[in-house]
Design a protein around this motif. Structure first.
Motif, PDB file in Angstrom:
ATOM      1  N   PRO A  20      30.006 -23.700  32.282  1.00 46.62           N
ATOM      2  CA  PRO A  20      29.099 -24.725  32.816  1.00 46.62           C
ATOM      3  C   PRO A  20      27.753 -24.124  33.215  1.00 46.62           C
ATOM      4  CG  PRO A  20      31.280 -24.989  33.757  1.00 46.62           C
ATOM      5  CD  PRO A  20      31.293 -23.688  32.985  1.00 46.62           C
ATOM      6  N   GLY A  21      26.685 -24.811  32.815  1.00 45.49           N
ATOM      7  CA  GLY A  21      25.335 -24.382  33.161  1.00 45.49           C
ATOM      8  C   GLY A  21      24.696 -23.435  32.168  1.00 45.49           C
ATOM      9  N   ALA A  22      25.483 -22.858  31.272  1.00 51.61           N
ATOM     10  CA  ALA A  22      24.929 -21.949  30.268  1.00 51.61           C
ATOM     11  C   ALA A  22      24.379 -22.766  29.104  1.00 51.61           C
ATOM     12  CB  ALA A  22      26.006 -20.988  29.771  1.00 51.61           C
ATOM     13  N   PRO A  23      23.306 -22.277  28.453  1.00 53.89           N
ATOM     14  CA  PRO A  23      22.815 -22.984  27.270  1.00 53.89           C
ATOM     15  C   PRO A  23      23.913 -22.993  26.207  1.00 53.89           C
ATOM     16  CG  PRO A  23      21.503 -21.003  27.703  1.00 53.89           C
ATOM     17  CD  PRO A  23      22.580 -21.062  28.726  1.00 53.89           C
ATOM     18  N   VAL A  60      23.696 -28.905  20.664  1.00 56.75           N
ATOM     19  CA  VAL A  60      22.423 -28.213  20.839  1.00 56.75           C
ATOM     20  C   VAL A  60      22.000 -28.367  22.291  1.00 56.75           C
ATOM     21  CG1 VAL A  60      20.001 -28.094  20.138  1.00 56.75           C
ATOM     22  CG2 VAL A  60      21.760 -28.638  18.439  1.00 56.75           C
ATOM     23  N   SER A  61      21.816 -27.253  22.956  1.00 54.93           N
ATOM     24  CA  SER A  61      21.447 -27.244  24.380  1.00 54.93           C
ATOM     25  C   SER A  61      22.391 -28.103  25.212  1.00 54.93           C
ATOM     26  CB  SER A  61      20.002 -27.708  24.566  1.00 54.93           C
ATOM     27  OG  SER A  61      19.119 -26.820  23.934  1.00 54.93           O
ATOM     28  N   GLY A  62      23.661 -28.051  24.869  1.00 51.16           N
ATOM     29  CA  GLY A  62      24.666 -28.786  25.625  1.00 51.16           C
ATOM     30  C   GLY A  62      24.811 -30.246  25.248  1.00 51.16           C
TER      31      GLY A  62
END
Length: 94
Positions: A20-23, A60-62
């Motif tokens: 969670p929170g990572a790209p 892409v980017s979550g």
């Protein structure tokens, strides 16, 4: 230094982790090998089978942009129409 650590050091992002929170840029491939899939056979699978398998999901980017082979973040018909317009302009110059 591995690629993820190098990129993190240069771009200031936590890369190379799935948490969670990572790209998150991920590509899910529907690969169902008919032969043994192991460390010993990995290169052969990457070179011959995996690369020819259909993409089933993309994040892409979550954000999920493809789910079960269907684009959900883009209008596929619009993308195809624009690509054809661009191709027509390129071919008209030939």
């Amino acid at each position: 230094m591995n690629g993820a650590r190098w990129a993190a050091a240069h771009f200031g992002e936590r890369l190379g982790v799935i948490e969670p929170g990572a790209p998150a840029d991920l590509v899910l491939v529907d690969y169902r090998p008919a032969t043994e899939f192991s460390e010993r056979t990995l290169f052969a699978h990457l070179a011959s089978g995996f690369a020819r398998s259909p993409v089933s999901g993309v994040m892409v980017s979550g954000e999920i942009v493809m789910d079960n082979g269907t684009l959900v973040a883009l209008d596929e018909a619009e993308v195809v129409a624009r690509a054809r317009e661009c191709a027509a302009r390129v071919w008209s110059r030939a």
